[in-house]
Write an enzyme that holds these catalytic residues in place. Structure first.
Site, short mmCIF file in Angstrom:
data_model
loop_
_atom_site.label_atom_id
_atom_site.label_comp_id
_atom_site.label_asym_id
_atom_site.label_seq_id
_atom_site.Cartn_x
_atom_site.Cartn_y
_atom_site.Cartn_z
CD GLU A 149 -2.87 0.83 -0.35
OE1 GLU A 149 -3.36 -0.26 -0.47
OE2 GLU A 149 -2.59 1.67 -1.01
CG PHE A 150 2.67 2.72 -2.76
CD1 PHE A 150 4.07 2.65 -2.55
CD2 PHE A 150 2.05 1.38 -3.52
CE1 PHE A 150 4.71 1.41 -2.96
CE2 PHE A 150 2.93 0.37 -4.11
CZ PHE A 150 4.22 0.40 -3.71
CE LYS A 205 4.89 1.11 2.16
NZ LYS A 205 3.71 1.50 2.20
CG PHE A 250 8.24 13.62 -1.91
CD1 PHE A 250 6.89 13.44 -2.19
CD2 PHE A 250 8.47 12.97 -0.54
CE1 PHE A 250 5.87 13.08 -1.60
CE2 PHE A 250 7.30 12.53 0.28
CZ PHE A 250 6.09 12.41 -0.36
CG LEU A 251 12.65 18.09 -5.53
CD1 LEU A 251 13.05 18.86 -6.60
CD2 LEU A 251 13.89 17.42 -4.96
N GLY A 258 8.82 12.49 8.85
CA GLY A 258 8.47 11.94 10.14
C GLY A 258 7.34 10.84 9.69
CB CYS A 261 5.36 5.02 6.08
SG CYS A 261 3.84 4.42 6.18
NE ARG A 328 1.84 6.54 14.13
CZ ARG A 328 1.05 5.45 13.20
NH1 ARG A 328 1.37 4.42 13.50
NH2 ARG A 328 -0.02 5.87 12.52
#
Ligand code: UDX
Length: 436
Positions: A149-150, A205, A250-251, A258, A261, A328
């Site tokens: 799962e992503f 994954k 994602f840059l 955090g 995952c 988390r």
């Protein structure tokens, strides 16, 4: 189709709810009676945008059920998704005891061909372990497939319904055909399903999450370097991201990754590598750098205030990222810890995640009811989560209420010129320091 989901944590509940929304009858099993009763009454136990609406629609539609009895669920369905926790053990390796326990029970309870679909994030070779275990328990035929799962927290429903890909790892035609039927509403809508062997699927994954964690960490390193040489990471990010091979997602530099995952998966991949004599050096560095990044603003605040003893520090945002109540591995927790250690008084505000932080820090810090109460009399403000409400504050109110006009922004939310105009001392990540 009739589907059983074992485990109603984050992945299990979202997957179960969304599979019901694709038209399947879904029986969710969990050992936590209280939680099951809550869900039977139509209450969603986690905060996730859009989930409640889809959840209630499918309960009403008679497609989504909750039970504590695996045996009952297995009477009506021979496809069982495992969405069980795989927490890191002391040494960082994924603890498979929940997965293997349930696999054993399934082996005992099977009365016909059964397909076991593993959605939990598990080390390479787990499908094989599950297969070998069930083999010792049953005479009925079965298959085990890996279907990682992503989902991103905060966008989980959207990610399930419109994924960039569905990965299925298996070795039997029968199992692949069942998976085709389950995901038909998505593949019909143009979503690609990528089929492969179990081990490659399991690694996909870990490799995906570890790669993304590395991408973020690389940018944090670039940002920290930008500060030393006077470059602006926002410009660099934009320039880099325009190359399609790099991509612009994602840059974003910040206080490090955090959540439930990335930290866990990076650790687990390092550990699995070690077990076969493979040293993931790049990931070891990623972990170290990320840990340091979480509190990178503390020395800056300390320097600005000439020490933290007795200072009032406000924190905006406690969740590990926006749109979730999850704390988390959140940078905020480490920031609070260091501030308290250094004698500061901390007042924090988060519209959703405060209750979770209260369970940890209790009354050692003050929890404000809104973002402006939080900064009353503050010597400095630290921004730890990029919640939308922090993006356009009334700077005049901040000027009025704060003791010092000083913002330490771990999420690069503001325009440098605007903050200079308002006369703030403004420290962000990888950009010019604005001194009032
Ligand atoms: C992640 C993966 O995206 C998802 O595919 C996987 O199944 C579970 O882990 P999630 O943990 O919900 O999802 O959050 P995500 O939005 O990916 O962000 C992870 C962390 O990276 C957050 O702490 C976030 O603040 C940080 N991040 C993300 C950055 O620091 N910079 C970025 O550019 C993007």
């Amino acid at each position: 189709m009739n589907i059983t989901i074992v485990g109603t944590g984050y992945v299990g509940l979202v997957s179960g709810t969304c599979l019901a929304d694709l038209g399947h009858s879904v029986h969710c099993v969990d050992i936590n009676r209280e939680k099951v009763e809550m869900m039977q009454k139509g209450k969603v136990p986690i905060y996730e945008p859009q989930l409640e609406e889809v959840f209630l629609r499918n309960i009403k539609g008679g497609r989504l059920f909750f039970t504590t009895e695996l045996k009952e669920a297995m009477k009506v369905s021979n496809v069982i998704f495992l969405a069980l926790p795989t927490p890191p053990g002391e040494d960082g390796s994924a603890d498979l005891s929940y997965v293997l326990n349930v696999a054993e029970q399934i082996g005992d309870l099977m009365t016909e061909y059964t397909l076991i679909v593993n959605k939990s994030t598990v080390p390479v070779g787990t499908s094989e372990k599950v297969k070998n275990l069930i083999q010792t328990k049953t005479k009925f035929p079965f298959d085990v497939v890996s279907n990682p799962e992503f989902l991103r927290e905060g966008y989980a429903v959207e990610d399930f319904m419109k994924p960039e890909r569905v990965i299925v790892g298996g070795s039997s035609q029968r199992a692949f055909e069942i998976m085709d039927r389950i995901y038909l509403p998505l593949t019909n809508a143009g979503i690609k399903m990528i089929k492969m062997d179990e081990k490659s699927s399991e690694l996909t994954k870990y490799a995906s999450n570890s790669f993304l964690a590395t991408k973020i960490t690389f940018m944090n390193e670039v940002a920290n370097y930008c500060e030393k040489v006077g470059a602006d990471v926002d410009k660099v990010r934009f320039g880099m991201g325009s190359d399609e091979r790099i991509g612009n997602r994602f840059l974003f530099p910040g206080l490090g990754y955090g959540g439930s995952c990335f930290p866990k998966d990076v650790k687990a991949l390092i550990k699995s590598g070690k077990e076969v004599g493979h040293n993931f050096q790049i990931l070891e560095s990623v972990e170290k750098i990320n840990q340091k990044q979480k509190t990178i603003l503390i020395p800056e605040v300390e320097k600005y205030l000439g020490g933290l003893e007795g200072k009032n520090i406000a924190i905006w945002g406690l969740a590990f990222k926006e749109n979730t109540d999850d704390i988390r591995e959140a940078p905020s927790l480490e920031i609070i810890e260091q501030l308290l250690e250094k004698g500061a008084k901390v007042t924090a505000y988060d519209s959703i995640a405060s209750d979770n932080v209260k369970k940890i820090w209790k009354n050692k810090i003050t929890y404000a009811d809104n973002m402006y109460d939080c900064i009353e009399g503050a010597d400095a403000l630290i921004i730890a989560t990029e919640w939308g409400e922090f993006r356009n504050p009334h700077f005049n109110i901040l000027k009025e209420k704060m003791k010092n006009r000083a913002i330490f922004d771990g999420r690069n939310l503001y325009d440098l010129n605007e903050l200079a105009f308002h006369g703030f001392y403004y420290k962000s990540i990888g950009r010019k320091l604005i001194k009032k």
